[in-house]
Design a protein around this motif. Structure first.
Motif, PDB file in Angstrom:
ATOM      1  N   GLU A 308       1.014  -1.278  -0.009  1.00 38.63           N
ATOM      2  CA  GLU A 308       0.078  -0.049   0.168  1.00 38.63           C
ATOM      3  C   GLU A 308       0.952   1.281   0.108  1.00 38.63           C
ATOM      4  O   GLU A 308       0.752   2.094  -0.755  1.00 38.63           O
ATOM      5  N   ARG A 309       2.028   1.263   0.798  1.00 38.65           N
ATOM      6  CA  ARG A 309       2.756   2.427   0.716  1.00 38.65           C
ATOM      7  C   ARG A 309       3.548   2.537  -0.440  1.00 38.65           C
ATOM      8  O   ARG A 309       3.885   3.743  -1.157  1.00 38.65           O
ATOM      9  N   ALA A 310       3.969   1.359  -0.945  1.00 39.33           N
ATOM     10  CA  ALA A 310       4.883   1.545  -2.336  1.00 39.33           C
ATOM     11  C   ALA A 310       3.998   1.912  -3.685  1.00 39.33           C
ATOM     12  O   ALA A 310       4.441   2.454  -4.274  1.00 39.33           O
ATOM     13  N   ASP A 311       2.664   1.289  -3.517  1.00 36.30           N
ATOM     14  CA  ASP A 311       2.072   1.895  -4.411  1.00 36.30           C
ATOM     15  C   ASP A 311       1.668   3.399  -4.507  1.00 36.30           C
ATOM     16  O   ASP A 311       1.782   3.840  -5.604  1.00 36.30           O
ATOM     17  N   TYR A 312       1.577   3.793  -3.061  1.00 38.00           N
ATOM     18  CA  TYR A 312       1.351   5.253  -3.117  1.00 38.00           C
ATOM     19  C   TYR A 312       2.584   6.100  -3.651  1.00 38.00           C
ATOM     20  O   TYR A 312       2.587   7.211  -4.327  1.00 38.00           O
ATOM     21  N   LEU A 313       4.176   5.615  -3.353  1.00 36.55           N
ATOM     22  CA  LEU A 313       5.113   6.160  -3.509  1.00 36.55           C
ATOM     23  C   LEU A 313       5.232   6.121  -5.176  1.00 36.55           C
ATOM     24  O   LEU A 313       5.843   7.036  -5.761  1.00 36.55           O
ATOM     25  N   SER A 314       4.794   5.107  -5.781  1.00 34.62           N
ATOM     26  CA  SER A 314       5.071   5.157  -7.252  1.00 34.62           C
ATOM     27  C   SER A 314       4.189   6.210  -7.921  1.00 34.62           C
ATOM     28  O   SER A 314       4.457   6.616  -9.047  1.00 34.62           O
ATOM     29  N   THR A 315       3.571   6.877  -7.228  1.00 37.59           N
ATOM     30  CA  THR A 315       2.665   8.097  -7.864  1.00 37.59           C
ATOM     31  C   THR A 315       3.282   9.460  -7.316  1.00 37.59           C
ATOM     32  O   THR A 315       2.806  10.397  -7.859  1.00 37.59           O
ATOM     33  N   ARG A 316       4.315   9.431  -6.589  1.00 32.92           N
ATOM     34  CA  ARG A 316       4.738  10.501  -6.096  1.00 32.92           C
ATOM     35  C   ARG A 316       6.130  11.146  -6.520  1.00 32.92           C
ATOM     36  O   ARG A 316       6.695  10.109  -7.690  1.00 32.92           O
ATOM     37  N   PRO A 317       6.443  12.208  -6.577  1.00 33.66           N
ATOM     38  CA  PRO A 317       7.715  12.612  -6.997  1.00 33.66           C
ATOM     39  C   PRO A 317       8.990  11.706  -6.822  1.00 33.66           C
ATOM     40  O   PRO A 317       8.896  10.983  -5.850  1.00 33.66           O
ATOM     41  N   MET A 318      10.022  11.659  -7.591  1.00 35.39           N
ATOM     42  CA  MET A 318      11.232  10.935  -7.242  1.00 35.39           C
ATOM     43  C   MET A 318      11.914  11.148  -5.981  1.00 35.39           C
ATOM     44  O   MET A 318      12.056  10.191  -5.141  1.00 35.39           O
TER      45      MET A 318
END
Length: 462
Positions: A308-318
């Motif tokens: 769930e956290r990794a999926d969120y980070l995939s949509t966030r800035p590098m």
């Protein structure tokens, strides 16, 4: 307050060269007071006391103590320096990017600096470490007995908030989460490297420690520790000891056969076999998106927490992938909940879901707090110690025990906070320092492991 008093004693003792007393108190802080001197008893968090001690002694040692000569630990120090630079950059990032206040950053990052303790621990004499190891053995033995009484007889012999315990769904036994912090370390030592101890209770303690391990009721804890023990016996080439140990374990576990069977078989969809099947059939994604976390196994839930956290980070800035979700504590509920709305996590008394940390899986904590880059850098600290232990594991008992402890910690990182909890670094640090001192300043002793492999003392540990 008791905590402040112990902290002052520890700092003064270090300055006046009573380092055994000082380090004993410090390591107790790092190990949550052995689950005896808890935060409530000390009226202050053990980790806060450990952090204050770390910073004070770190700067004192840097200014007034000389580094040991011919102490070849440059590889580990290199990763510690790199991680230190990363943490400083992460603090700056949290302030500029997430706009956290200095207080929020201090609260959220303070435990991230405990790794600095290595830089003064490396200057301590080997005999002091060996004394501490001996004392810790007796403390672990006593607290293991108390833990067994607590679990199987539901006796309040250890200070513990009973709200943190719960009835295990599979066995009907009250499950407590205050097992002795060095239980695994002394299981490995008493079974595989008993020469590290001078105690007359080494053989008896094996049975106490194994029963205490069963009392944790943790499937991964029990299975992984047993597997690492088996690996250790195989590496030592003790075929007869393996058979003897297997028979001893079966006899010892017989009274708990029904309990263990119920715990590993599980129910609903929580059996080990069902969890493996669910993971390969998309159970992780379903847990996150459908929200059926109550109907899945614990391991599936843990992986879903990370997903769930990794999926969120995939949509966030590098840069957020590099540094993580910010150095802020879950206790800053209003700020954290305004930023994140993850559905998986433990709930507090007000039914707020912990967004950034979990007691269930270390690798999720590393991703959340440090991002992909910081998490990997921190793991390199563990892997560097492991590589050194592996290099010398056939020549030195401390290296052998240290190797097994780190392997076990990496495996148990899937069911707890071992790898992400910097307090857990203290024992590998001590083993590492003792080993490096032996390698670079003292001739290595005759390989006790090889002797046991030849059968000279086979069966001593079993």
């Amino acid at each position: 307050m008791l905590g402040i008093t112990l902290l002052v004693i520890a700092i003064i003792a270090y300055v006046i060269e009573l380092k055994r007393i000082s380090l004993f108190i410090f390591t107790s802080f790092m190990l949550n007071g052995w689950c005896v001197l808890t935060d409530d008893v000390l009226e202050m968090k053990n980790y806060d006391l450990a952090i204050i001690y770390t910073f004070v002694i770190f700067f004192f040692s840097a200014l007034f103590e000389k580094s040991p000569t011919k102490f070849n630990d440059s590889k580990l120090k290199r990763w510690l320096y790199v991680f230190a630079v990363f943490i400083i950059l992460d603090v700056i990032f949290s302030y500029n990017h997430y706009e956290f206040t200095p207080y929020q950053i201090l609260q959220g990052s303070r435990a991230s600096f405990l790794f600095l303790s290595y830089f003064f621990l490396r200057k301590v004499k080997v005999k002091d470490f060996l004394w501490i190891n001996e004392i810790f053995f007796y403390i672990t033995l006593v607290t293991s007995v108390l833990y067994i009484l607590e679990v199987f007889f539901d006796m309040p012999v250890l200070p513990y908030n009973k709200e943190g315990a719960k009835i295990d769904d599979y066995t009907g036994i009250m499950r407590y989460y205050n097992s002795p912090p060095l239980l695994y370390w002394y299981i490995f030592i008493t079974v595989l490297t008993p020469n590290l101890l001078k105690s007359k209770f080494t053989f008896l303690s094996i049975f106490v420690f194994i029963i205490a391990l069963i009392a944790t009721l943790g499937r991964i804890q029990i299975a992984m520790t047993a597997a690492v023990l088996l690996i250790g016996l195989i590496i030592q080439g003790r075929a007869k000891s393996i058979v003897t140990a297997a028979v001893a374990v079966l006899v010892l576990a017989a009274p708990f056969a029904q309990l263990l069977g119920a715990r590993f078989a599980g129910k609903y969809e929580d059996s080990t076999a069902s969890e493996i099947k669910a993971i390969f059939n998309g159970g992780i994604q379903e847990t996150v998106y459908v929200g059926n976390s109550k109907d899945v196994g614990t391991f599936t839930y843990r992986l879903a927490w990370i997903y769930e956290r990794a999926d969120y980070l995939s949509t966030r800035p590098m840069e957020e992938n590099v540094f993580g979700l910010g150095l802020i504590s879950d206790s800053q509920t209003q700020k954290v909940n305004s930023m994140y709305a993850f559905g998986l996590g433990l709930m507090d008394e007000e039914e707020n879901i912990a967004q950034l940390t979990t007691p269930d899986i270390s690798y999720g904590n590393l991703l959340s707090k440090y991002g992909y880059v910081g998490g990997v850098l921190f793991l390199f600290i563990w892997f560097q110690m492991l590589a050194t232990f592996i290099r010398y594991h056939r020549e030195d008992d401390m290296a052998f025990a240290g190797m097994l402890l780190v392997i076990n910690a990496i495996l148990l990182g899937f069911s707890g906070t071992t790898i992400s909890d910097q307090g857990y670094l203290i024992t590998p640090y001590l083993a590492y320092v003792v080993l490096i001192h032996k390698v670079t300043k003292e001739p290595l002793p005759e390989p006790a492991i090889a002797e046991r492999a030849n059968g000279q003392d086979a069966g001593q540990a079993t």
